[in-house]
Each structure stands twice: as C-alpha cells, then as structure tokens.
Motif scaffolding. Sequence first.
Motif, short mmCIF file in Angstrom:
data_model
loop_
_atom_site.label_atom_id
_atom_site.label_comp_id
_atom_site.label_asym_id
_atom_site.label_seq_id
_atom_site.Cartn_x
_atom_site.Cartn_y
_atom_site.Cartn_z
N TYR A 112 40.65 43.04 47.37
CA TYR A 112 40.05 44.18 46.39
C TYR A 112 42.01 44.72 46.09
CZ TYR A 112 39.99 48.71 45.94
OH TYR A 112 40.10 49.97 45.24
N CYS A 139 36.88 46.74 41.98
CA CYS A 139 35.60 46.18 42.89
C CYS A 139 35.25 45.57 41.12
CB CYS A 139 34.46 46.61 43.35
SG CYS A 139 33.23 46.27 43.50
N LEU A 188 35.09 39.87 44.81
CA LEU A 188 35.24 40.74 45.78
C LEU A 188 33.61 40.40 46.66
CD1 LEU A 188 36.08 42.73 47.67
CD2 LEU A 188 35.72 44.21 46.09
N TRP A 189 32.59 40.79 45.49
CA TRP A 189 31.27 41.04 46.47
C TRP A 189 30.89 39.00 46.43
CZ3 TRP A 189 28.52 45.34 47.86
CH2 TRP A 189 28.96 46.06 46.51
#
Length: 78
Positions: free
Chosen positions: A44, A50, A54-55
């Motif tokens: 991040y 986002c 990141l996920w």
Amino acid sequence: MCICVKCGCFSCKNESSGNGAEKKEDADFLDVMLAIFLPPVAIYKKQKRCTAKLWVNIFLTVSGYVPGSIHAAIFVTN
C-alpha cells in the motif's frame, strides 16, 4: 567534489552533495523491512492506493505469512 547524476558534470547546482542517495538507501531498507514484517502495508505504501496487487498480497498473507512476505519483498525491490 561529486558528480551530477543527471548530466555527469562536476558543477551542477541542482543536485545535493550526496545526501539524497543515502536517504534513498535508508528508504529502501525501511521498505524491505516493512515488506517482511507487514507485507500489505508495504504494498500500500508503494502503490499509494488500493490495487489488485494489494488484494493479491492480502490473500497471500492470509493464506500463509511467508508467501505474502516474499511477494511484497519482490514487489518493493523492483
């Protein structure tokens, strides 16, 4: 006397006297340590928003701490 990074001359007034490179190395070290201990935070910090990376890192970190750390360390160093 130091050499300008942009043009290679010895008398550039726009460049600092080497302090910028040292601060960048410190920031890189901090980013790698952050990637090892808090992988999603490092991603991040690098992306500043986002994103899918990141996920993916959050998923890898929840699945297993080591894969998330490796992913973040590779991402931060590139």
